[in-house]
Design an enzyme around this catalytic site. Structure first.
Site, mmCIF file in Angstrom:
data_model
loop_
_atom_site.group_PDB
_atom_site.id
_atom_site.type_symbol
_atom_site.label_atom_id
_atom_site.label_comp_id
_atom_site.label_asym_id
_atom_site.label_seq_id
_atom_site.Cartn_x
_atom_site.Cartn_y
_atom_site.Cartn_z
ATOM 1 N N ARG A 69 0.785 -1.215 -0.054
ATOM 2 C CA ARG A 69 0.033 -0.005 -0.078
ATOM 3 C C ARG A 69 0.929 1.137 0.033
ATOM 4 N NH1 ARG A 69 -4.054 0.852 5.124
ATOM 5 N NH2 ARG A 69 -2.128 1.349 6.132
ATOM 6 N N ARG A 126 1.327 1.438 18.051
ATOM 7 C CA ARG A 126 -0.091 2.201 17.616
ATOM 8 C C ARG A 126 -1.331 1.585 17.466
ATOM 9 N NH1 ARG A 126 3.537 1.173 13.114
ATOM 10 N NH2 ARG A 126 1.522 0.262 12.051
ATOM 11 N N MET A 183 -33.290 7.458 5.194
ATOM 12 C CA MET A 183 -32.116 8.408 5.200
ATOM 13 C C MET A 183 -32.300 9.058 6.705
ATOM 14 S SD MET A 183 -31.168 11.577 3.129
ATOM 15 C CE MET A 183 -31.076 10.620 1.707
#
Ligand SMILES: *Cc1c(COP(=O)(O)O)cnc(C)c1O
Length: 406
Positions: A145, A230, A322
């Site tokens: 990546r 992390r 929605m």
């Protein structure tokens, strides 16, 4: 803002769709993770993507009191923290937008360099701005990546180290599969990473921080020779995956609430919501609520998910819209009642894991979906200490001096 104004705003937020962020749980989770990390390792709380939907500003400030680094994905996220006077070191984990580099450097933001092109951009930004740069070099050991692969990482370290205005402070990689049962790919990644570390040390370069473990790596106990870890997902009390669950003691940080806006009765055979996909067999009491997919609730919960009202489970009837969702009306439920949408699950409400499983995705995606129109209340010791309403551009600290729970 006076105290009574503050209480009024909090009451108004509580009456509608809102999220509650438990900062005590957040800080306690960070402490638990620290205890699982290699002894003495520094800790980075990852607060990218608006702190996984929890709100970067107030989570970032709470984390800054107990961690060594904050981690974000974009320079703009780091700038937002700096503008809120967060002075903790911040590492931008993703490729930095070259147009943003000068501003990042002038704000003391630590940059990741992961390709030759980005290395050159950084050198140019340092030379044209006259600013020093603190840099972590990213090694790609399998994600494919971002990051230098193998030998090219050593060359990049030598190039950065040779620049007087650049401090090569860190060297890191990222696991692709540490949340899976089979740790073979993770061990392979660690081997490749260790090879690069040796290659770099061979040139007399010793970056201060070596890091590789994400939440999954910390929990699985595979942090290699790291002296920095992390963590994102586990700090929010969420498991990295179904296969890699959090140890006991971690608590989910985020809960979502809405309220009942209308109660009515469906006649036999009557349908509800778009497509009338749910039909009442006999007369049935239903209630409309003020939350929908534009607040972050996946539409896949249609006819499948549930809320909790008055300590009773209320199934979703018909499609999630929605802005509104209809549920079966629990006994006694009234307009204005508070509705638990998701949370830690103690009251029987859906957890983020339950929602993710129904929606066919992971808890990361569900958490980050909570949208800007959902105001967030930040709580410590059961008391609202801050709120944020991104849609209205409001962010307010109510109490600044409250200590978090030990
Ligand atoms: C997002 C991210 C993390 C945090 O991962 P979690 O699985 O949430 O702990 C760590 N490192 C890098 C490079 C990331 O992009």
């Amino acid at each position: 803002v006076t105290n009574s104004d503050t209480q009024e705003v909090i009451d108004r937020i509580r009456a509608g769709t809102h999220a509650v962020v438990d900062l005590d749980a957040y800080v306690a989770n960070i402490r638990s993770l620290r205890a699982l990390a290699p002894e003495g390792a520094a800790f980075m709380a990852v607060v990218k993507a608006d702190a996984y939907g929890h709100g970067m500003l107030h989570c970032g400030k709470a984390a800054a009191e107990v961690v060594d680094f904050l981690g974000v994905a974009r320079v703009d996220e780091a700038l937002r923290l700096r503008r809120a006077e967060v002075s903790t070191p911040i590492l931008v984990l993703g490729p930095a937008n070259p147009e943003r580099l000068a501003e990042a450097l002038s704000n003391g933001i630590t940059i990741t360099v992961g390709t030759q092109e980005h290395l050159e951009q950084l050198v140019r930004a340092v030379e044209s701005s006259g600013r020093r740069a603190t840099v972590h070099l990213k090694v790609d050991t399998g994600m494919r990546r971002y990051g230098f692969i193998g030998r090219s990482a050593v060359d990049a370290a030598v190039a950065l180290d040779g620049h007087p205005e650049i401090d090569l402070e860190g060297l890191y990689s990222h696991y692709s599969s540490a949340d899976e049962t089979d740790l073979t790919p993770t061990r392979d990644q660690l081997d490749s990473f260790n090879e690069v570390i040796s290659g770099i040390r061979h040139h007399g370069i010793y970056p201060r921080f070596i890091h590789v473990a994400n939440s999954a790596g910390i929990i699985a106990g595979i942090a290699g020779n790291s002296n920095l870890v992390r963590s994102g997902i586990a700090t929010y009390g969420l498991s990295p995956s179904d296969e890699l669950q959090l140890p006991v003691g971690f608590r989910p940080v985020l809960s979502m609430f809405t309220s009942i806006t209308r109660c009515h009765q469906l006649g036999p055979g009557e349908g509800v919501s778009y497509g009338l996909s749910y039909k009442a067999r006999a007369s049935e009491d239903v209630a409309a609520t003020g939350i929908g997919y534009a607040d972050g609730l996946p539409r896949q919960l249609s006819n499948t998910g549930w809320f909790v009202v008055r300590e009773q489970r209320a199934s979703i009837r018909g499609r999630v819209c929605m802005d509104q969702t209809v549920i079966a009306r629990p006994v006694g439920a009234q307009v204005g009642d508070r509705v638990r949408v998701f949370g830690a699950g103690q009251a029987g409400e859906m957890t983020l894991d339950a929602i993710a499983s129904i929606a066919g995705t992971n808890n990361y995606e569900i958490a980050t979906r909570v949208t800007a129109r959902v105001p967030r209340l930040y709580v410590r010791r059961g008391q609202v200490v801050a709120w944020e309403h991104l849609l209205l551009g409001e962010s307010h600290i109510v109490v600044d001096d409250i200590d978090c729970e030990e």
